[in-house]
Design a protein around this motif. Structure first.
Motif, PDB file in Angstrom:
ATOM      1  N   ARG A 100       0.827  -1.201   0.000  1.00  0.00           N
ATOM      2  CA  ARG A 100       0.000   0.000   0.000  1.00  0.00           C
ATOM      3  C   ARG A 100       0.864   1.255   0.000  1.00  0.00           C
ATOM      4  N   ALA A 101       1.979   1.214   0.713  1.00  0.00           N
ATOM      5  CA  ALA A 101       2.870   2.376   0.751  1.00  0.00           C
ATOM      6  C   ALA A 101       3.466   2.662  -0.626  1.00  0.00           C
ATOM      7  N   SER A 105       3.051   6.221  -2.531  1.00  0.00           N
ATOM      8  CA  SER A 105       4.162   7.008  -3.068  1.00  0.00           C
ATOM      9  C   SER A 105       3.969   7.304  -4.547  1.00  0.00           C
ATOM     10  N   LEU A 106       3.475   6.324  -5.283  1.00  0.00           N
ATOM     11  CA  LEU A 106       3.232   6.531  -6.709  1.00  0.00           C
ATOM     12  C   LEU A 106       2.177   7.605  -6.931  1.00  0.00           C
ATOM     13  N   ILE A 107       1.119   7.582  -6.141  1.00  0.00           N
ATOM     14  CA  ILE A 107       0.056   8.580  -6.276  1.00  0.00           C
ATOM     15  C   ILE A 107       0.569   9.967  -5.917  1.00  0.00           C
ATOM     16  N   VAL A 108       1.210  10.088  -4.756  1.00  0.00           N
ATOM     17  CA  VAL A 108       1.684  11.391  -4.289  1.00  0.00           C
ATOM     18  C   VAL A 108       2.735  11.961  -5.239  1.00  0.00           C
ATOM     19  N   THR A 253      -2.051   6.220   4.474  1.00  0.00           N
ATOM     20  CA  THR A 253      -1.487   7.100   3.442  1.00  0.00           C
ATOM     21  C   THR A 253       0.035   7.232   3.536  1.00  0.00           C
ATOM     22  N   GLN A 254       0.682   6.485   4.404  1.00  0.00           N
ATOM     23  CA  GLN A 254       2.130   6.625   4.531  1.00  0.00           C
ATOM     24  C   GLN A 254       2.832   6.165   3.258  1.00  0.00           C
ATOM     25  N   THR A 255       3.916   6.843   2.922  1.00  0.00           N
ATOM     26  CA  THR A 255       4.682   6.530   1.721  1.00  0.00           C
ATOM     27  C   THR A 255       5.745   5.477   2.037  1.00  0.00           C
TER      28      THR A 255
END
Length: 308
Positions: A100-101, A105-108, A253-255
């Motif tokens: 999920r992280a 990271s890809l989204i952010v 939401t953590q990267t």
């Protein structure tokens, strides 16, 4: 008569050439030796720099393949390589949520890069091609914002996002990321737009293009290498960001940078070094592939305008 007189002169010239030939040959040999030693020094220096820079990444990859009970062995490559650490990195049994992280990271990083380019292209074009009051102040303010310490913004942003209910959301991570990569975008693209000749834009205006059409049809295609390079640099900067993400994110939401720092081991108070190295290898691979695949465009974008 002429042949009799010219014979001594010709003989003297031939004798002089025969005396200079060894000197020229020796000079050529010295030049070749000097050039050879210069190449040797260049190759040795390059090899030392490459080894110095890549050694930590190699050791990270090597440790990722070691067993957990052989974490600190000093061999250059693990004696019994295993893929278990990569499986452990993606396992959710210990609450790591590395998969999920990666998506976070890809989204952010992607959204931050797109927003930074959307604003940075127009800002860079205005700073490079237009005259308006306080232009130098605006450019200095943008450069100053890039040097502002991020640690000084954590507390105000934490208070602001808590008050408006944004803590632990994507926008709480994207907005600070944009604020840090946007100055880089503007600075890089401004330097490029300044090198583009005015004549191209003037010719487009003479042919009937409006300022917007000249920008879209003429300037943007020419700026494509620089835009592409800036996008990669902005993406990498957002991908590697840790400070803001460690405070403004939560478990959902953590990267990846935060997730790796919070990796938990199978036993209490145990640091899973091998799993952390496996996760670090996974995070590094996309960036390496990105740079290797598009290295020509990156070099072209960074060097465009350096030579007229």
């Amino acid at each position: 008569m002429s042949s009799t007189v010219g014979t001594p002169a010709v003989a003297a010239a031939a004798a002089k050439d025969s005396m200079d030939a060894p000197l020229l040959t020796e000079g050529h040999r010295r030049a070749r030796r000097a050039h050879g030693w210069s190449l040797v020094r260049t190759y040795i220096s390059s090899a030392v720099i490459v080894i110095w820079c890549l050694a930590p990444f190699y050791w990270m990859a090597a440790t990722a393949f070691r067993r957990s009970d052989a974490t600190f062995e000093t061999t250059l490559w693990p004696t019994a390589p295993t893929w278990d650490n990569f499986t452990t990195a993606f396992s959710t049994e210990m609450g790591n949520h590395f998969g999920r992280a990666l998506m976070n990271s890809l989204i952010v990083s992607s959204v931050s890069t797109i927003i930074a380019l959307a604003f940075g292209v127009f800002a860079a074009y205005a700073l490079a091609r237009l005259d308006f009051p306080f232009k130098g102040f605006v450019m200095g303010f943008i450069l100053g914002a890039s040097m502002f310490p991020g640690v000084a913004l954590i507390s105000p942003l934490f208070k602001l996002f808590t008050d408006i209910g944004w803590m632990g959301t994507y926008q709480a991570l994207i907005i600070p990321a944009v604020s840090f990569v946007l100055p880089l975008t503007v600075y890089t693209l401004t330097s490029f737009f300044r090198e583009l000749p005015w004549e191209l834009e003037e010719a487009a205006r003479i042919d009937g293009c409006s300022p917007a059409q000249a920008f879209v049809k003429i300037m943007m295609p020419l700026a494509a290498p620089a835009v592409f390079t800036t996008a990669i640099l902005a993406f990498i900067a957002s991908w590697n960001e840790y400070l803001m993400a460690s405070v403004l994110s939560n478990d959902k939401t953590q990267t990846v940078t935060v997730a790796i720092a919070k990796f938990a081991g199978a036993q209490p108070h145990q640091e899973p070094y091998t799993a952390v190295m496996a996760a670090g290898t996974i995070v590094t691979i996309p960036l390496v592939i990105l740079v290797l695949v598009f290295q020509r465009r990156i070099v072209s974008g960074l060097t465009t305008g350096s030579v007229k």
